[in-house]
Design an enzyme around this catalytic site. Structure first.
Site, short mmCIF file in Angstrom:
data_model
loop_
_atom_site.label_atom_id
_atom_site.label_comp_id
_atom_site.label_asym_id
_atom_site.label_seq_id
_atom_site.Cartn_x
_atom_site.Cartn_y
_atom_site.Cartn_z
N HIS A 1 0.79 -1.15 0.33
CA HIS A 1 0.04 0.35 -0.09
C HIS A 1 0.65 1.09 0.24
CE1 HIS A 1 -3.21 3.58 1.47
NE2 HIS A 1 -2.37 3.31 2.06
N ASP B 1 6.29 22.43 -26.49
CA ASP B 1 6.30 20.67 -26.05
C ASP B 1 7.28 20.44 -25.21
OD1 ASP B 1 5.85 17.37 -25.00
OD2 ASP B 1 4.74 17.35 -27.62
N TRP C 1 6.96 -0.11 4.13
CA TRP C 1 7.28 0.49 3.07
C TRP C 1 8.90 1.30 3.53
CZ3 TRP C 1 8.65 5.95 1.27
CH2 TRP C 1 8.54 6.68 2.53
N SER D 1 12.85 6.59 -14.32
CA SER D 1 11.79 6.87 -15.21
C SER D 1 11.89 8.67 -13.89
CB SER D 1 9.74 6.08 -14.53
OG SER D 1 9.34 7.24 -14.45
N SER D 2 12.22 8.55 -12.71
CA SER D 2 11.90 9.26 -11.88
C SER D 2 12.66 10.22 -12.33
CB SER D 2 11.47 9.30 -10.38
OG SER D 2 10.70 8.88 -10.04
N HIS E 1 13.48 11.35 3.20
CA HIS E 1 12.59 13.11 3.99
C HIS E 1 12.50 14.07 2.68
CE1 HIS E 1 10.05 15.47 6.45
NE2 HIS E 1 11.12 16.58 6.41
N GLU F 1 11.63 13.23 -0.28
CA GLU F 1 10.99 12.89 -0.95
C GLU F 1 9.70 12.54 -0.29
OE1 GLU F 1 10.30 10.45 -3.00
OE2 GLU F 1 8.66 9.74 -2.95
N TYR G 1 8.77 16.17 0.59
CA TYR G 1 8.66 17.56 0.10
C TYR G 1 8.24 16.89 -1.62
CZ TYR G 1 9.50 18.51 4.73
OH TYR G 1 9.32 19.30 5.73
N SER H 1 -1.71 28.02 -4.94
CA SER H 1 -1.50 29.06 -4.93
C SER H 1 -1.83 29.07 -6.40
CB SER H 1 -0.11 28.84 -5.01
OG SER H 1 0.30 28.53 -3.88
N HIS I 1 15.16 12.88 12.23
CA HIS I 1 13.70 13.37 13.25
C HIS I 1 13.04 11.51 12.82
CE1 HIS I 1 11.89 15.74 9.65
NE2 HIS I 1 11.51 14.97 9.70
N HIS I 2 13.31 10.99 11.87
CA HIS I 2 12.64 9.72 12.09
C HIS I 2 13.58 8.90 12.32
CE1 HIS I 2 10.49 11.00 8.08
NE2 HIS I 2 11.00 11.98 7.78
N THR J 1 6.79 27.24 6.02
CA THR J 1 5.11 26.36 5.59
C THR J 1 4.04 27.93 6.29
OG1 THR J 1 6.74 24.28 6.21
CG2 THR J 1 4.18 24.03 6.23
N LYS K 1 3.38 29.90 3.79
CA LYS K 1 2.09 30.01 2.82
C LYS K 1 1.37 29.41 2.64
CE LYS K 1 5.35 27.05 -0.30
NZ LYS K 1 4.44 28.29 -1.52
N ARG L 1 1.86 1.57 15.08
CA ARG L 1 1.09 1.27 13.46
C ARG L 1 1.79 -0.33 13.08
NH1 ARG L 1 6.24 4.59 10.52
NH2 ARG L 1 4.93 3.99 8.84
#
Lengths: 379, 533
Positions: free
Chosen positions: B79, B108, B144, B172-173, B256, B258, B260, B271, B305-306, B331, B334, B453
């Site tokens: 998932h 293009d 994951w 790909s990315s 991290h 990722e 963002y 926006s 921080h993870h 943040t 924004k 979790r």
């Protein structure tokens, strides 16, 4: 201060969750716990929470007012401003000040948690797939207490064939026992994968990592039973390896220690005697149910390929010495652990006897605890 | 810039798309490829969603009912992987494909053939990943975040296929990001300066740099796993002198930024939408750009921080706590800018605006729980509980996913030439809004109360809120079928859209006809006044 806090809680719970929360606020929030540190953590949590609520009221309030008043349907003309340097400086500086206000108490709590100090009791906590081993370290190895602690909730409760008990999934066969008002140091490590030792009431959570020993500590202030769980995904039965801590008055703790030490002596004696096959099978069945069932299943069929079947194939019907070796030393690169570190000679002997004579395996072998003991001692 | 354009030969031969399946296989048209990305991501969104419903069905009640624990772990892992790499990221790439050239007045993407490759790698990557469900030992079951050694020595044999699939997604990315960067830097219409670009273009430019910086790190960490598994190295094996914590450092150095990558383009979308429906220019455009860049920079220096519970020395804990708290500042800027944009506007509340406003409110709630999680001593209590699950779902579902839905409703009339059904759109919004909150808000409570979790079964005190959460999940999940219906209905017909579509819309994409012709801006636009709102 405390009363103000209570009123806050009451107000908020009325506001947010109506009477559900009033009935049992504790089911919705962090526990205050039973150590000075855990209460400090709780207060910090509530402080940050209230600050966030305050900011939320301002920001969402402005949005709601705007959504109600600045609608095209009310015939308003849109304003044309699109910048304001002073305002932008203000909403950069003010959050920084608020963050500083959070950082100061957070730093002080963290320093308290990391405060070094001599421990009264050192307990090594070792995570296994899917149980804990506790060792009370002592300079005299003969006085060292060591035991495994595993889930005691019966399988039929888990599979909904029996009513679930009060402490469903949070009950173990051998709880960790500690005295109150003593500084207890937990030395946390793991044997196989990463686990995490977590007792919410002590605000202690430390990852148990193979190859590392990390320390954490607690001074428990109230006698009681405190329950936690493994907090790091550690494989199939991650959800089934709880932690239960009994905190006792000093006298009761001393009595428990004495009892544990005499128990160890008694086990030592039983290893010496010659067991009948029936005794071994009975004992082996218990050992199997506690240590093997999670992977190899009640019927011995396992969950191939990760957890192979023990029926009619492999070492359980092959060479008995190899069978014993697998049990004592594990199989590298698989989930099969080295049970020589977890079980005593009588348990190893009985479970080997059991698997070689169950589910249609009929080798007829019996293996005596004293032989296993000799082999273990020679290592 | 202008010199390049003058040399650009004018092509009078305007041909339309080819017919049949080969149009999609061979296409180098940014609109076709954008469409492919969007449909692919929707398919993956449903696939990952079915897994989520499997998880929530098992967690509806205590006890094991529907899936066995080993299957449960496969579902949570797949998932996460599918939603992150298969749904959210490709959706943003699809939007970039459709919108970046139209917003900067380019005909293009800069590298159309590579664009085709970077899309067509994805079905193979995810085909490979999903095929692991049918392998001996099952699909990846280590989360994951695939922490070693659970994902190396203790992993099912399919881990090798997982590693290869991750490599393909990375390729790909990276190709997609190179394309975005080259397009934005080289193909803007003459006279469009960087600070005139719409914010969606800005946020994607920054996102693309993040992707190029961190996807190789992900490739590195999975390659180290591969070496440990097959070539007897010990990067992460403590018994061989390696370090399981090294895995987490490398993973989160990717991980991290990722997160963002999955939110910055959302900022760009919101926006664009809020000014349109507030009929008022975006407040603080410059500070929006600088705030996005600051967030991107900070994302590289907060990874641990993870990992507050892995046993980091106090100096490290304090540093990562302070650095993480700092993210709240840009943040906050924004969010304040969005609120100031709404303030004294003349708002209407069409479906894209509803999703955008819900984004601001619910993303902010996710931001609050993020701030709480940043506080190290309290994080020890939150870490690896449902509080974390609630937090990242609040920023990802009503955050990223709502922004994608807002974008689809907002630009669908431009893409198809037809208006979507507004009543159904609003119904979809309210079902999703209620569903998402009923699903994830109670997870804050069960997390604080102590539920870890990634567990298939739980103690009885968590039962009530888990049941509520599961009900919300099914409501949210099935509401998305309505979304699919609305989109298909809009493609097939409906009220004709004007070129401008929305009264308050600004930007080059609204100057071209609806539906956007197969080739747009073969001649670059010249009027840059309308480039951004």
């Amino acid at each position: 201060m405390n009363r103000v806090k209570r009123m806050w809680q009451l107000g908020l719970s009325l506001l947010l969750f109506s009477n559900v929360a009033l009935a049992d606020w504790s089911a919705l929030n962090l526990r205050q716990g039973v150590t000075e540190i855990s209460r400090e953590v709780y207060d910090l949590h509530m402080l940050i929470f209230y600050i966030c609520c305050g900011i939320g009221v301002v920001v969402f309030g402005a949005m709601i007012i705007s959504m109600l008043m600045h609608r095209k349907s009310l015939g308003v003309k849109p304003a044309t401003f699109h910048e304001n340097t002073n305002l932008e400086i203000a909403w950069t500086v003010v959050p920084i000040v608020i963050l500083l206000g959070m950082a100061v108490p957070a730093t002080s709590t963290l320093r308290d948690m990391y405060e070094p100090g001599d421990a009264d009791i050192d307990i090594e906590v070792r995570g296994y797939q899917w149980k804990w081993q506790y060792t009370y370290l002592d300079d005299d190895p003969a006085k060292e207490i060591q035991f495994m602690s595993a889930l005691m909730t019966p399988q039929d409760e888990i599979y909904n064939e029996a009513a679930k008990g009060e402490h469903y999934l949070l009950d173990v066969d051998n709880p960790l026992v500690v005295p109150i008002n003593k500084r207890i140091r937990f030395l946390v490590t793991a044997e196989d994968v990463i686990h995490a030792f977590w007792v919410p009431d002590f605000a202690v959570k430390k990852d148990a990592i193979p190859g590392f020993v990390h320390e954490s500590w607690a001074i428990v202030e109230e006698p009681g039973v405190y329950r936690g769980q493994c907090a790091e995904l550690c494989g199939k039965d991650h959800g089934f390896m709880p932690i239960v801590v009994h905190a006792l008055e000093q006298d009761d703790y001393d009595a428990w220690v004495a009892e544990k030490q005499s128990e160890a002596a008694a086990i030592f004696e039983t290893v010496g005697k010659t067991w009948t096959q029936d005794e071994l099978l009975a004992k082996g069945g218990e050992v199997y149910a506690r240590n093997c069932v999670a992977c190899h299943q009640v019927n011995g069929q396992g969950i191939p390929p990760a957890f192979p079947s023990l029926v009619g194939q492999g070492v359980t019907v092959g060479d008995i010495q190899e069978n014993i070796d697998v049990l004592l030393y594990g199989r590298a690169g698989t989930a099969m652990q080295a049970f020589g570190q977890q079980l005593n000679a009588a348990e190893i002997a009985s479970v080997v006897t059991y698997v070689r004579n169950s589910w249609g395996n009929d080798t007829g072998d019996t293996i005596q605890p004293k032989d296993i003991h000799t082999q273990m001692a020679s290592q | 810039m202008s010199a390049v354009i003058e040399e650009h030969h004018h092509d009078d031969h305007h041909h339309g798309p080819d017919k049949g399946i080969m149009r999609w296989v061979l296409t180098t048209n940014h609109k076709d490829i954008g469409t492919l990305y969007l449909w692919f991501s929707f398919l993956m969104f449903l696939t990952g969603g079915v897994m989520a419903l499997g998880i929530r069905a098992e967690l509806f009640q205590p006890g094991l009912q529907i899936v066995a624990p080993e299957v449960f772990n496969q579902l949570t892992t797949m998932h996460g992987l599918i939603m992150v790499f298969g749904a959210v990221m490709p959706a943003f790439v699809g939007l970039a494909n459709w919108l970046v050239p139209m917003m900067i007045g380019a005909p293009d993407m800069a590298l159309p053939r590579m664009n085709n490759y970077s899309f067509w790698i994805l079905p193979f990557a995810f085909g490979l990943l999903l095929s692991t469900f049918f392998m001996d030992g099952g699909a990846p079951n280590y989360g994951w975040t695939f922490y070693a050694p659970l994902s190396t020595d203790y992993a099912p044999p399919s881990v090798t296929f997982f590693i290869f699939a991750v490599h393909m997604m990375g390729v790909s990315s990276i190709m997609g990001s190179i394309n975005v960067i080259v397009t934005i830097l080289n193909m803007r219409a003459p006279g469009m300066t960087l600070m005139q670009m719409p914010l969606f273009v800005w946020t994607w430019l920054i996102t693309a740099y993040l992707l190029i910086a961190v996807m190789p790190v992900l490739a590195g960490v999975v390659t180290m796993m591969l070496m440990d598994i097959h070539f007897a190295t010990s990067f992460f094996n403590a018994a061989g002198g390696g370090d399981p914590v090294l895995f987490q450092h490398v993973f989160w150095f990717f991980g991290h930024p990722e997160v963002y990558i999955m939110i910055l383009p959302a900022f760009g979308i919101v926006s664009a939408i809020i000014p349109t429906f507030a009929r008022k220019r975006l407040f603080g455009y410059d500070s929006m750009v600088y705030a996005t860049a600051s967030i991107a920079f900070l994302s590289f220096i907060v990874w641990a921080h993870h990992m507050f519970t892995v046993g980091i020395p106090i100096a490290g804990e304090l540093y990562f706590m302070y650095a993480t708290m700092l993210i709240a500042v840009p943040t906050g800027v924004k969010v304040f800018n969005w609120v100031a944009t709404m303030w004294q506007g003349a708002m209407t509340f069409e479906t894209p605006m509803l999703f955008a406003i819900a984004f601001v409110i619910l993303f902010t709630i996710g931001g609050f729980s993020g701030l709480m999680l940043a506080i190290t001593p309290v994080d020890f209590q939150y870490h690896d509980t449902y509080f974390v699950v609630a937090h990242f779902h609040y920023v990802l579902v009503p955050g990223s996913v709502f922004s994608i839905m807002a974008a689809v409703y907002y630009w669908l009339p431009k893409w198809t030439g037809n208006m979507y059904d507004e009543t159904l759109g609003k119904t979809h919004f309210w079902l999703s809004f209620i569903g998402v909150n009923v699903t994830f808000f109670p997870q804050h409570f069960i997390g604080l109360a102590g539920m870890p979790r990634r567990i298939p079964d739980y103690a009885l005190q968590f039962a009530d809120w888990n049941m509520v959460s599961s009900c919300g999940a099914f409501l949210f999940g099935f509401s998305q079928l309505l979304f699919m219906f609305i989109v298909i209905k809009c493609i097939r017909g409906g009220k004709k859209a004007t070129d401008q579509v929305w009264e308050g819309a600004h930007g080059l994409e609204w100057t071209i006809p609806s539906p956007a012709p197969y080739h747009t801006f073969s001649t670059p636009p010249t009027d840059m006044k309308e480039a951004h709102g």
